[in-house]
Design a protein around this motif. Structure first.
Motif, PDB file in Angstrom:
ATOM      1  N   GLY A 250      14.350  47.159  57.260  1.00  0.00           N
ATOM      2  CA  GLY A 250      14.966  45.897  56.853  1.00  0.00           C
ATOM      3  C   GLY A 250      16.395  46.028  56.384  1.00  0.00           C
ATOM      4  N   ALA A 251      16.884  47.249  56.243  1.00  0.00           N
ATOM      5  CA  ALA A 251      18.235  47.462  55.720  1.00  0.00           C
ATOM      6  C   ALA A 251      19.292  46.864  56.638  1.00  0.00           C
ATOM      7  CB  ALA A 251      18.491  48.957  55.544  1.00  0.00           C
ATOM      8  N   GLU A 252      20.149  46.049  56.054  1.00  0.00           N
ATOM      9  CA  GLU A 252      21.287  45.440  56.752  1.00  0.00           C
ATOM     10  C   GLU A 252      22.468  45.567  55.791  1.00  0.00           C
ATOM     11  OE1 GLU A 252      22.392  41.207  59.003  1.00  0.00           O
ATOM     12  OE2 GLU A 252      20.627  41.357  57.712  1.00  0.00           O
ATOM     13  N   ILE A 253      23.408  46.450  56.106  1.00  0.00           N
ATOM     14  CA  ILE A 253      24.443  46.826  55.148  1.00  0.00           C
ATOM     15  C   ILE A 253      25.827  46.717  55.791  1.00  0.00           C
ATOM     16  CG2 ILE A 253      25.283  48.678  53.642  1.00  0.00           C
ATOM     17  CD1 ILE A 253      22.403  49.801  53.703  1.00  0.00           C
ATOM     18  N   GLY A 254      26.741  46.081  55.087  1.00  0.00           N
ATOM     19  CA  GLY A 254      28.092  45.930  55.604  1.00  0.00           C
ATOM     20  C   GLY A 254      29.070  45.605  54.506  1.00  0.00           C
ATOM     21  N   MET A 255      29.981  44.687  54.783  1.00  0.00           N
ATOM     22  CA  MET A 255      31.013  44.325  53.814  1.00  0.00           C
ATOM     23  C   MET A 255      31.483  42.892  54.059  1.00  0.00           C
ATOM     24  SD  MET A 255      31.943  46.681  56.317  1.00  0.00           S
ATOM     25  CE  MET A 255      32.620  48.222  55.762  1.00  0.00           C
ATOM     26  N   THR A 256      32.019  42.266  53.025  1.00  0.00           N
ATOM     27  CA  THR A 256      32.571  40.919  53.147  1.00  0.00           C
ATOM     28  C   THR A 256      33.962  40.878  52.529  1.00  0.00           C
ATOM     29  OG1 THR A 256      31.812  40.001  51.027  1.00  0.00           O
ATOM     30  CG2 THR A 256      30.247  39.964  52.862  1.00  0.00           C
ATOM     31  N   VAL A 257      34.774  39.948  53.023  1.00  0.00           N
ATOM     32  CA  VAL A 257      36.106  39.710  52.468  1.00  0.00           C
ATOM     33  C   VAL A 257      36.313  38.200  52.364  1.00  0.00           C
ATOM     34  CG1 VAL A 257      38.582  40.083  52.718  1.00  0.00           C
ATOM     35  CG2 VAL A 257      36.984  41.832  53.540  1.00  0.00           C
ATOM     36  N   GLN A 258      36.717  37.729  51.181  1.00  0.00           N
ATOM     37  CA  GLN A 258      36.965  36.302  50.967  1.00  0.00           C
ATOM     38  C   GLN A 258      38.372  36.116  50.426  1.00  0.00           C
ATOM     39  OE1 GLN A 258      33.883  34.217  48.806  1.00  0.00           O
ATOM     40  NE2 GLN A 258      35.274  32.592  48.142  1.00  0.00           N
ATOM     41  N   LEU A 259      39.113  35.220  51.027  1.00  0.00           N
ATOM     42  CA  LEU A 259      40.488  34.919  50.642  1.00  0.00           C
ATOM     43  C   LEU A 259      40.527  34.246  49.270  1.00  0.00           C
ATOM     44  CD1 LEU A 259      43.494  34.783  51.599  1.00  0.00           C
ATOM     45  CD2 LEU A 259      42.931  32.575  52.634  1.00  0.00           C
ATOM     46  N   PHE A 260      41.585  34.511  48.484  1.00  0.00           N
ATOM     47  CA  PHE A 260      41.718  33.859  47.186  1.00  0.00           C
ATOM     48  C   PHE A 260      41.944  32.358  47.379  1.00  0.00           C
ATOM     49  CE2 PHE A 260      46.133  33.942  48.252  1.00  0.00           C
ATOM     50  CZ  PHE A 260      46.775  33.015  47.443  1.00  0.00           C
ATOM     51  N   ASN A 261      41.704  31.602  46.311  1.00  0.00           N
ATOM     52  CA  ASN A 261      41.832  30.142  46.326  1.00  0.00           C
ATOM     53  C   ASN A 261      40.861  29.511  47.317  1.00  0.00           C
ATOM     54  OD1 ASN A 261      42.800  27.694  45.429  1.00  0.00           O
ATOM     55  ND2 ASN A 261      44.534  27.654  46.843  1.00  0.00           N
ATOM     56  N   THR A 262      39.617  30.031  47.325  1.00  0.00           N
ATOM     57  CA  THR A 262      38.559  29.473  48.171  1.00  0.00           C
ATOM     58  C   THR A 262      37.263  29.395  47.381  1.00  0.00           C
ATOM     59  OG1 THR A 262      37.916  31.658  49.017  1.00  0.00           O
ATOM     60  CG2 THR A 262      39.520  30.403  50.319  1.00  0.00           C
ATOM     61  N   SER A 263      36.392  28.506  47.829  1.00  0.00           N
ATOM     62  CA  SER A 263      35.078  28.354  47.216  1.00  0.00           C
ATOM     63  C   SER A 263      34.009  28.469  48.293  1.00  0.00           C
ATOM     64  CB  SER A 263      34.965  26.991  46.520  1.00  0.00           C
ATOM     65  OG  SER A 263      33.684  26.827  45.943  1.00  0.00           O
ATOM     66  N   TYR A 264      33.141  29.469  48.153  1.00  0.00           N
ATOM     67  CA  TYR A 264      31.994  29.619  49.048  1.00  0.00           C
ATOM     68  C   TYR A 264      30.904  28.724  48.474  1.00  0.00           C
ATOM     69  CZ  TYR A 264      28.741  32.275  52.108  1.00  0.00           C
ATOM     70  OH  TYR A 264      27.839  32.669  53.079  1.00  0.00           O
TER      71      TYR A 264
ATOM     72  N   CYS B  68      42.936  39.379  36.419  1.00  0.00           N
ATOM     73  CA  CYS B  68      42.508  38.898  35.111  1.00  0.00           C
ATOM     74  C   CYS B  68      41.013  38.629  35.180  1.00  0.00           C
ATOM     75  CB  CYS B  68      43.270  37.636  34.700  1.00  0.00           C
ATOM     76  SG  CYS B  68      43.035  36.244  35.809  1.00  0.00           S
ATOM     77  N   ILE B  69      40.400  38.414  34.038  1.00  0.00           N
ATOM     78  CA  ILE B  69      38.949  38.440  33.942  1.00  0.00           C
ATOM     79  C   ILE B  69      38.253  37.385  34.790  1.00  0.00           C
ATOM     80  CG2 ILE B  69      38.856  36.958  31.896  1.00  0.00           C
ATOM     81  CD1 ILE B  69      36.555  38.810  30.900  1.00  0.00           C
ATOM     82  N   ASP B  70      38.856  36.197  34.944  1.00  0.00           N
ATOM     83  CA  ASP B  70      38.170  35.128  35.668  1.00  0.00           C
ATOM     84  C   ASP B  70      38.759  34.876  37.054  1.00  0.00           C
ATOM     85  OD1 ASP B  70      40.551  34.097  34.795  1.00  0.00           O
ATOM     86  OD2 ASP B  70      39.724  32.180  34.132  1.00  0.00           O
ATOM     87  N   GLN B  71      39.327  35.896  37.644  1.00  0.00           N
ATOM     88  CA  GLN B  71      39.930  35.721  38.970  1.00  0.00           C
ATOM     89  C   GLN B  71      38.887  35.417  40.035  1.00  0.00           C
ATOM     90  OE1 GLN B  71      43.117  38.385  40.073  1.00  0.00           O
ATOM     91  NE2 GLN B  71      42.277  38.632  42.110  1.00  0.00           N
ATOM     92  N   ASN B  72      37.767  36.141  39.992  1.00  0.00           N
ATOM     93  CA  ASN B  72      36.681  35.937  40.955  1.00  0.00           C
ATOM     94  C   ASN B  72      35.386  35.682  40.196  1.00  0.00           C
ATOM     95  OD1 ASN B  72      38.243  36.460  43.367  1.00  0.00           O
ATOM     96  ND2 ASN B  72      38.253  38.604  42.757  1.00  0.00           N
ATOM     97  N   ARG B  73      34.735  34.568  40.505  1.00  0.00           N
ATOM     98  CA  ARG B  73      33.501  34.217  39.820  1.00  0.00           C
ATOM     99  C   ARG B  73      32.385  33.955  40.824  1.00  0.00           C
ATOM    100  NH1 ARG B  73      35.191  29.674  35.490  1.00  0.00           N
ATOM    101  NH2 ARG B  73      36.869  29.225  36.949  1.00  0.00           N
ATOM    102  N   TYR B  74      31.166  34.119  40.349  1.00  0.00           N
ATOM    103  CA  TYR B  74      30.015  33.875  41.227  1.00  0.00           C
ATOM    104  C   TYR B  74      28.856  33.367  40.387  1.00  0.00           C
ATOM    105  CZ  TYR B  74      27.208  37.799  39.543  1.00  0.00           C
ATOM    106  OH  TYR B  74      26.441  38.628  38.766  1.00  0.00           O
ATOM    107  N   MET B  75      27.857  32.791  41.049  1.00  0.00           N
ATOM    108  CA  MET B  75      26.635  32.401  40.368  1.00  0.00           C
ATOM    109  C   MET B  75      25.445  32.709  41.266  1.00  0.00           C
ATOM    110  SD  MET B  75      24.904  29.628  41.887  1.00  0.00           S
ATOM    111  CE  MET B  75      24.130  28.692  40.602  1.00  0.00           C
TER     112      MET B  75
ATOM    113  N   TYR C 115      33.264  31.744  43.791  1.00  0.00           N
ATOM    114  CA  TYR C 115      34.355  30.830  43.444  1.00  0.00           C
ATOM    115  C   TYR C 115      35.593  31.632  43.064  1.00  0.00           C
ATOM    116  CZ  TYR C 115      36.597  26.795  41.150  1.00  0.00           C
ATOM    117  OH  TYR C 115      37.446  25.787  40.777  1.00  0.00           O
ATOM    118  N   ALA C 116      36.629  31.524  43.865  1.00  0.00           N
ATOM    119  CA  ALA C 116      37.859  32.286  43.637  1.00  0.00           C
ATOM    120  C   ALA C 116      39.061  31.357  43.618  1.00  0.00           C
ATOM    121  CB  ALA C 116      38.027  33.349  44.714  1.00  0.00           C
TER     122      ALA C 116
END
Length: 402
Positions: free
Chosen positions: A247-261, A280-287, A342-343
């Protein structure tokens, strides 16, 4: 005529390994035998070498104690739970799917030559288009130059509009964005583009949401990429090891700043490891929160649940945590967990100092529905285009087979 060298691909074989019982590898059906010249084989070998380092380091990071876990890494499984007002953590290797993922990665690392039989550089891959971000990225490795994948800079130039503009911003600056990483807190070796340039430049990148009008803002649609090193659609495509589904599926992601997934969910469990060093501490956030959280409203539907999310009046702020490569670096999403990235807010963000780069994985890539499902605006199909965390959304969850 240059001498051609045959490497065995798409086969299952058992090879004795000292006194230990060797594993039996079965490749995906679409991994076919290939012929390479000696020069080409060297390029493939370098690609494989860096892929193996990536997977080996991933395994080690999972098993290295962190946080309150004595025998594995500690992962965030919810960024907010009502009962405590805090996030919820768990030792990641206590999940059965992660035990199996680690078991199969151990087999790959223990018998790399056998695993290599399932490795495909995906040159002229027929299933779907795979890209290299830019000519600058392509120049990082002779392997990437040999693969000669189409360039995302050309793709987004042709697309035009705001999506194309964002895509060009990310891919023209791909090296700058992906180089702003710090792997020292948890990784013994640098698995970023700085440490593994052949891997990051040779793997096939996918503009996942560029042509999906339901994926929120045009800037996000142009500003998100992912790549798969191991998995059903990646370079290392192993179907079974000793008769067990891999089941392993492993890779990488890149998200541009000033965007919301936007809020989204899926059946496969998912893991993210943050590599980006924030300004700074809140540059990239997630939930991430379980779909049945009392912060949401649930209604049973045929073969699933309808989950209503209302993050208005600033409520969403308490759901989100700050990402960094040191303390808030590892998260595990259980099945149908609702999550978002959220970035947008934060410090003085520019293309030179920000973006969000992660090591991404799923652990059950061959069961249930694999599709990522985006939540939709609660006010209708023509609702807020940005699909920001503070807007109301509806998630239509499907039941999964146990």
């Amino acid at each position: 005529m240059r001498k051609k060298k045959m490497i065995g691909l798409g086969v299952a074989a058992t090879i004795a390994c000292g006194s230990a019982q060797a594993a039996d590898f079965k490749c995906q059906d679409d991994v076919k035998p290939r012929q390479y010249s000696s020069e080409e084989q060297k390029l493939v070998d370098q690609f494989w070498k860096e892929s193996l380092i990536y997977l080996d380091e991933y395994l080690k990071v999972l098993q290295t104690p962190s946080g309150q876990c004595p025998d594995s890494a500690e992962a965030t499984i919810q960024t907010y739970q009502s009962a405590t007002g805090k996030q919820q953590n768990r030792c990641i290797m206590r999940y059965r799917d992660m035990e199996l993922l680690a078991k199969h990665l151990k087999a790959v690392v223990a018998e790399p030559e056998k695993a290599k039989a399932c490795f495909d550089p995906q040159k002229d891959y027929p299933a779907f288009a795979l890209y290299t971000p830019s000519a600058k990225v392509q120049q990082l490795s002779p392997t990437a130059q040999w693969l000669k994948r189409p360039l995302l800079t050309d793709y987004y130039t042709k697309m035009g509009g705001d999506i194309g503009k964002a895509g060009l911003e990310l891919n023209e600056n791909f090296v700058a964005v992906t180089s702003r990483t710090d792997t020292r807190p948890h990784w013994k070796r640098d698995v970023s583009i700085n440490g593994l340039p052949t891997l990051w430049s040779s793997v096939g990148w996918i503009p996942f949401y560029a042509e999906n009008p339901a994926a929120g803002s045009d800037r996000f649609r142009g500003g998100y990429l992912y790549a798969e090193v191991m998995g059903p659609w990646g370079n290392l495509r192993i179907k079974e090891i000793d008769g067990e589904k891999v089941g392993a599926e492993i890779g990488m992601t890149v998200q541009l700043f000033n965007t919301s997934y936007p809020y989204h969910y899926h059946h496969p469990q998912e893991i993210y490891m943050t590599l980006t060093k924030p300004q700074c501490i809140d540059q990239n956030r997630y939930m991430v929160m379980h779909w049945d959280s009392d912060q949401f409203t649930q209604e049973r539907k045929e073969k699933g649940w309808q989950v209503a999310i209302d993050g208005s009046q600033g409520k969403w702020q308490k759901w989100f945590a700050n990402q960094d490569p040191d303390k808030e670096w590892l998260t595990y999403f259980e099945r149908n967990a609702i999550h978002a990235f959220y970035a947008i807010d934060g410090c003085n963000q520019t293309i030179e100092n920000s973006g969000l780069v992660t090591v991404w994985a799923r652990s059950t890539a061959q069961d249930n529905e694999q599709s990522t499902r985006l939540c939709r605006p609660a006010v209708g199909e023509n609702g807020p285009k940005g699909m920001l965390p503070g807007e109301q959304a509806i998630c239509d969850l499907h039941d999964w087979k146990p």
